[in-house]
Design an enzyme around this catalytic site. Structure first.
Site, PDB file in Angstrom:
ATOM      1  N   LYS A 234      -9.337  -7.996  -1.227  1.00 60.19           N
ATOM      2  CA  LYS A 234      -9.446  -9.341  -0.402  1.00 60.19           C
ATOM      3  C   LYS A 234     -11.025  -9.783  -0.263  1.00 60.19           C
ATOM      4  O   LYS A 234     -11.833  -8.886  -0.457  1.00 60.19           O
ATOM      5  CB  LYS A 234      -8.660  -9.320   0.854  1.00 60.19           C
ATOM      6  CG  LYS A 234      -7.316  -9.541   0.677  1.00 60.19           C
ATOM      7  CD  LYS A 234      -6.658  -9.941   2.031  1.00 60.19           C
ATOM      8  CE  LYS A 234      -5.227 -10.258   1.867  1.00 60.19           C
ATOM      9  NZ  LYS A 234      -4.436 -10.499   3.218  1.00 60.19           N
ATOM     10  N   ARG A 268      -0.032  -3.089   1.164  1.00 58.63           N
ATOM     11  CA  ARG A 268       0.164  -4.230   0.019  1.00 58.63           C
ATOM     12  C   ARG A 268      -0.879  -4.085  -0.797  1.00 58.63           C
ATOM     13  O   ARG A 268      -2.124  -4.258  -0.561  1.00 58.63           O
ATOM     14  CB  ARG A 268       0.559  -5.366   0.564  1.00 58.63           C
ATOM     15  CG  ARG A 268       0.689  -6.494  -0.362  1.00 58.63           C
ATOM     16  CD  ARG A 268       0.900  -7.901   0.209  1.00 58.63           C
ATOM     17  NE  ARG A 268       1.525  -8.831  -0.760  1.00 58.63           N
ATOM     18  CZ  ARG A 268       0.698  -9.628  -1.379  1.00 58.63           C
ATOM     19  NH1 ARG A 268      -0.678  -9.512  -1.346  1.00 58.63           N
ATOM     20  NH2 ARG A 268       1.204 -10.685  -2.316  1.00 58.63           N
TER      21      ARG A 268
END
Length: 299
Positions: A234, A268
């Site tokens: 991210k 995740r």
């Protein structure tokens, strides 16, 4: 068993999700990512083709993923709009093929009730809603099934920008939001043992917010539900390290590890193999499991 490090306790940690049973008091479960989109922020269409999406899901399961997350719509509003019928066309064939070939848990990343209902019927066991139950009918869909739901903190309308988000205290505000949405789910008929929470790293948050969430994640894990850390590759990882997307694998594992030390029990992740190996090591460090082999200085 060695003494276990302090971790916020999870109510009902042993859960059957789909065809698998997890005990979140003793294990960290890795969720593989399969984006059936041509414009996802990281893989940029690498698994858009149906055969590649199915192969990626099965490869993640073979590498040790406990479940795989299948999405047909990017979170970013900067990508072209995807209608409901197109999302169904993208997601359902993957869910059906993977469910026929493996007992790995399948989650569908969607905020649309109709897509969630069809995916559950096709074999998905989890609805991963990154909009925080924005659509009230989604609660009804999950409540009328045996599926689990991931409740994520997100302040924006689905696929809308939320410029320059501000918080007085990001951790307490995220915690309060999640507690309220969990209560909405329970009031709507979803049992607590079918709810997972996600603080939503990067979602309507800047890098400082995401780092603060990571440092103080135990405060959110104290809600007593299994907590998902969706940190892989991210922007907060890239901005923290100055690394481009292809080089964020190692710091992504570091961020996931920091989350686990503060109570996260699901990761995740894009690189499932590296994540699974790291998760097994963290489990041993935390005293959640015994080492796989004991020989060093034992003779």
């Amino acid at each position: 068993m060695p003494t276990t490090a302090y971790l916020p306790p999870i109510r009902r940690p042993r859960r059957r999700i789909g065809r698998r049973v997890f005990d979140f008091s003793t294990e960290i479960v890795v969720m593989g990512i399969v984006n059936r989109t041509p414009d996802s922020f990281f893989d940029r269409g690498r698994t858009f083709a149906l055969d590649r999406a199915v192969s990626a899901a099965l490869a993640a399961a073979a590498a040790g993923a406990g479940w795989v997350d299948v999405g047909g719509v990017p979170f970013s509003p900067d990508t072209p709009e995807v209608g409901e019928s197109e999302e169904l066309d993208r997601v359902l064939p993957v869910v059906e093929a993977v469910a026929a070939a493996s007992d790995v848990v399948i989650s569908v990343d969607t905020f649309r009730p109709a897509v969630a209902a069809a995916a559950i019927a096709a074999g998905a066991a989890v609805v991963n809603d990154t909009t925080g139950l924005h659509h009230p009918q989604l609660v009804e869909v999950v409540a009328d099934s045996a599926a689990t739901v991931v409740v994520t903190h997100s302040r924006a309308q689905p696929r809308q920008h939320f410029p320059r988000p501000t918080y007085d205290d990001v951790v307490s505000e995220v915690k309060a939001f999640l507690a309220g949405r969990v209560q909405r789910a329970v009031d709507g008929g979803i049992p607590e043992d079918r709810i997972v929470i996600d603080p939503g790293h990067d979602l309507n948050k800047n890098t400082r917010h995401s780092l603060e969430l990571t440092r103080r994640l135990a405060e959110i894990a104290d809600l007593g539900l299994p907590l998902l850390a969706a940190v892989s590759n991210k922007d907060f990882v890239g901005e923290s390290t100055g690394l481009a997307k292809p080089d964020r694998g190692a710091p992504s594992v570091a961020a996931a590890t920091a989350c686990a030390l503060n109570g996260a029990r699901l990761w995740r992740m894009h690189d499932v193999g590296a994540a699974v190996a790291a998760a097994r090591m963290v489990e041993c460090v935390l005293g959640l499991r015994e080492p796989a082999d004991l020989r060093h200085n034992m003779s």
